[in-house]
Design a protein around this motif. Structure first.
Motif, PDB file in Angstrom:
ATOM      1  N   THR A 127      -2.421  -4.013  -5.979  1.00  0.00           N
ATOM      2  CA  THR A 127      -1.236  -4.672  -6.527  1.00  0.00           C
ATOM      3  C   THR A 127      -0.006  -4.396  -5.721  1.00  0.00           C
ATOM      4  OG1 THR A 127      -0.496  -2.903  -8.177  1.00  0.00           O
ATOM      5  CG2 THR A 127      -1.846  -4.693  -8.886  1.00  0.00           C
ATOM      6  N   GLN A 128       1.192  -5.121  -5.770  1.00  0.00           N
ATOM      7  CA  GLN A 128       2.390  -4.747  -4.996  1.00  0.00           C
ATOM      8  C   GLN A 128       2.763  -3.489  -5.620  1.00  0.00           C
ATOM      9  OE1 GLN A 128       5.073  -8.049  -4.409  1.00  0.00           O
ATOM     10  NE2 GLN A 128       3.429  -9.560  -4.585  1.00  0.00           N
ATOM     11  N   SER A 129       2.617  -3.232  -6.666  1.00  0.00           N
ATOM     12  CA  SER A 129       2.995  -2.191  -7.246  1.00  0.00           C
ATOM     13  C   SER A 129       2.551  -0.823  -6.843  1.00  0.00           C
ATOM     14  CB  SER A 129       2.790  -1.974  -8.750  1.00  0.00           C
ATOM     15  OG  SER A 129       3.957  -2.805  -9.616  1.00  0.00           O
ATOM     16  N   ALA A 130       1.182  -1.024  -6.601  1.00  0.00           N
ATOM     17  CA  ALA A 130       0.380   0.210  -5.989  1.00  0.00           C
ATOM     18  C   ALA A 130       0.694   0.473  -4.497  1.00  0.00           C
ATOM     19  CB  ALA A 130      -1.250  -0.279  -6.070  1.00  0.00           C
ATOM     20  N   VAL A 131       0.920  -0.759  -3.996  1.00  0.00           N
ATOM     21  CA  VAL A 131       1.494  -0.500  -2.463  1.00  0.00           C
ATOM     22  C   VAL A 131       2.762   0.159  -2.497  1.00  0.00           C
ATOM     23  CG1 VAL A 131       2.240  -1.871  -0.082  1.00  0.00           C
ATOM     24  CG2 VAL A 131       0.161  -2.364  -1.532  1.00  0.00           C
ATOM     25  N   ARG A 132       3.712  -0.082  -3.510  1.00  0.00           N
ATOM     26  CA  ARG A 132       4.907   0.430  -3.486  1.00  0.00           C
ATOM     27  C   ARG A 132       4.843   2.086  -3.866  1.00  0.00           C
ATOM     28  NH1 ARG A 132       7.044  -4.362  -5.289  1.00  0.00           N
ATOM     29  NH2 ARG A 132       6.306  -4.124  -7.405  1.00  0.00           N
ATOM     30  N   ARG A 133       3.844   2.288  -4.598  1.00  0.00           N
ATOM     31  CA  ARG A 133       3.699   3.651  -4.798  1.00  0.00           C
ATOM     32  C   ARG A 133       3.130   4.321  -3.524  1.00  0.00           C
ATOM     33  NH1 ARG A 133       1.997   1.704  -9.875  1.00  0.00           N
ATOM     34  NH2 ARG A 133       0.032   1.691  -9.146  1.00  0.00           N
ATOM     35  N   ALA A 134       2.233   3.991  -2.914  1.00  0.00           N
ATOM     36  CA  ALA A 134       1.633   4.382  -1.615  1.00  0.00           C
ATOM     37  C   ALA A 134       2.611   4.542  -0.671  1.00  0.00           C
ATOM     38  CB  ALA A 134       0.552   3.534  -1.019  1.00  0.00           C
ATOM     39  N   LEU A 135       3.796   3.881  -0.291  1.00  0.00           N
ATOM     40  CA  LEU A 135       4.842   3.770   0.465  1.00  0.00           C
ATOM     41  C   LEU A 135       5.540   4.765   0.022  1.00  0.00           C
ATOM     42  CD1 LEU A 135       5.642   0.083   1.253  1.00  0.00           C
ATOM     43  CD2 LEU A 135       4.337   1.688   2.597  1.00  0.00           C
ATOM     44  N   ASP A 136       5.842   5.282  -1.021  1.00  0.00           N
ATOM     45  CA  ASP A 136       6.745   6.155  -1.482  1.00  0.00           C
ATOM     46  C   ASP A 136       5.998   7.467  -1.234  1.00  0.00           C
ATOM     47  OD1 ASP A 136       8.753   4.394  -2.380  1.00  0.00           O
ATOM     48  OD2 ASP A 136       8.109   4.497  -4.570  1.00  0.00           O
ATOM     49  N   GLN A 137       4.869   7.399  -1.769  1.00  0.00           N
ATOM     50  CA  GLN A 137       3.793   8.718  -1.573  1.00  0.00           C
ATOM     51  C   GLN A 137       3.746   9.118  -0.096  1.00  0.00           C
ATOM     52  OE1 GLN A 137       0.094   8.835  -3.380  1.00  0.00           O
ATOM     53  NE2 GLN A 137      -0.255  10.919  -2.692  1.00  0.00           N
ATOM     54  N   ALA A 138       4.060   8.300   0.818  1.00  0.00           N
ATOM     55  CA  ALA A 138       3.828   8.544   2.236  1.00  0.00           C
ATOM     56  C   ALA A 138       5.007   8.819   2.968  1.00  0.00           C
ATOM     57  CB  ALA A 138       3.117   7.333   3.167  1.00  0.00           C
ATOM     58  N   GLY A 139       6.145   8.518   2.025  1.00  0.00           N
ATOM     59  CA  GLY A 139       7.627   8.953   2.554  1.00  0.00           C
ATOM     60  C   GLY A 139       8.267   7.887   3.152  1.00  0.00           C
ATOM     61  N   VAL A 140       7.830   6.926   3.130  1.00  0.00           N
ATOM     62  CA  VAL A 140       8.292   5.557   3.999  1.00  0.00           C
ATOM     63  C   VAL A 140       9.612   4.962   3.012  1.00  0.00           C
ATOM     64  CG1 VAL A 140       8.000   3.121   4.686  1.00  0.00           C
ATOM     65  CG2 VAL A 140       6.135   5.066   4.956  1.00  0.00           C
ATOM     66  N   ARG A 141      10.630   4.599   3.845  1.00  0.00           N
ATOM     67  CA  ARG A 141      11.917   4.205   3.249  1.00  0.00           C
ATOM     68  C   ARG A 141      11.632   2.796   3.265  1.00  0.00           C
ATOM     69  NH1 ARG A 141      18.030   4.243   5.127  1.00  0.00           N
ATOM     70  NH2 ARG A 141      18.881   3.449   3.289  1.00  0.00           N
ATOM     71  N   ARG A 142      11.970   2.167   2.142  1.00  0.00           N
ATOM     72  CA  ARG A 142      11.502   0.734   1.982  1.00  0.00           C
ATOM     73  C   ARG A 142      12.628  -0.009   2.357  1.00  0.00           C
ATOM     74  NH1 ARG A 142       9.848  -0.135  -3.888  1.00  0.00           N
ATOM     75  NH2 ARG A 142      10.024   1.882  -4.125  1.00  0.00           N
ATOM     76  N   ARG A 143      12.306  -1.231   2.875  1.00  0.00           N
ATOM     77  CA  ARG A 143      13.617  -2.090   3.021  1.00  0.00           C
ATOM     78  C   ARG A 143      14.299  -2.921   1.821  1.00  0.00           C
ATOM     79  NH1 ARG A 143       9.146  -3.558   6.778  1.00  0.00           N
ATOM     80  NH2 ARG A 143       8.409  -5.136   5.508  1.00  0.00           N
ATOM     81  N   ARG A 144      15.118  -3.613   2.050  1.00  0.00           N
ATOM     82  CA  ARG A 144      15.945  -4.082   0.888  1.00  0.00           C
ATOM     83  C   ARG A 144      14.962  -5.626   0.604  1.00  0.00           C
ATOM     84  NH1 ARG A 144      21.876  -5.065   0.519  1.00  0.00           N
ATOM     85  NH2 ARG A 144      22.225  -2.935  -0.190  1.00  0.00           N
ATOM     86  N   PRO A 145      14.900  -5.913  -0.456  1.00  0.00           N
ATOM     87  CA  PRO A 145      14.200  -7.013  -1.120  1.00  0.00           C
ATOM     88  C   PRO A 145      14.596  -8.243  -0.305  1.00  0.00           C
ATOM     89  CG  PRO A 145      15.131  -5.974  -3.095  1.00  0.00           C
ATOM     90  CD  PRO A 145      15.618  -5.175  -1.921  1.00  0.00           C
ATOM     91  N   GLY A 146      13.966  -9.330  -0.255  1.00  0.00           N
ATOM     92  CA  GLY A 146      14.082 -10.487   0.293  1.00  0.00           C
ATOM     93  C   GLY A 146      13.701 -10.716   1.664  1.00  0.00           C
ATOM     94  N   ALA A 147      14.204 -11.863   2.442  1.00  0.00           N
ATOM     95  CA  ALA A 147      13.865 -12.305   3.674  1.00  0.00           C
ATOM     96  C   ALA A 147      14.550 -11.528   4.730  1.00  0.00           C
ATOM     97  CB  ALA A 147      14.061 -13.820   3.892  1.00  0.00           C
TER      98      ALA A 147
END
Length: 99
Positions: free
Chosen positions: A68-88
């Motif tokens: 799921t997208q939530s699982a991917v977000r958790r994986a990115l957080d756990q990997a220490g990746v800073r997420r981009r802002r939502p949207g295009a």
């Protein structure tokens, strides 16, 4: 008063083609469970981090990994990746171009 004869206020609707759905990569088929091995989890974290930094979206990563997208977000957080802002992504214009 003019009759619209069942027409909508905006008679011209534009339909956009759907985005193709990505298939789950073979290395992730059947690994989306609560009992992942440490190796499977490490591979997921590495893949998501690498691909996200390269420009893939969370939605694309979810499809490619069967998560799921939530699982991917958790994986990115756990990997220490800073997420981009939502949207295009914002459009970039070359310095010599103007509107």
């Amino acid at each position: 008063m003019a009759s619209h004869r069942g027409r909508h206020a905006y008679p011209c609707r534009v339909s956009y083609p759907g985005r193709p759905v990505l298939d789950v990569l073979q290395e992730f088929v059947g690994t989306a469970s609560t009992r992942q091995t440490p190796e499977q989890r490490a591979r997921l974290l590495a893949f998501c981090a690498e691909q996200y930094v390269a420009g893939r979206s969370i939605h694309e990563l979810a499809e490619l990994t069967g998560r799921t997208q939530s699982a991917v977000r958790r994986a990115l957080d756990q990997a220490g990746v800073r997420r981009r802002r939502p949207g295009a992504r914002p459009m970039t214009v070359a310095p010599d171009q103007s509107f």
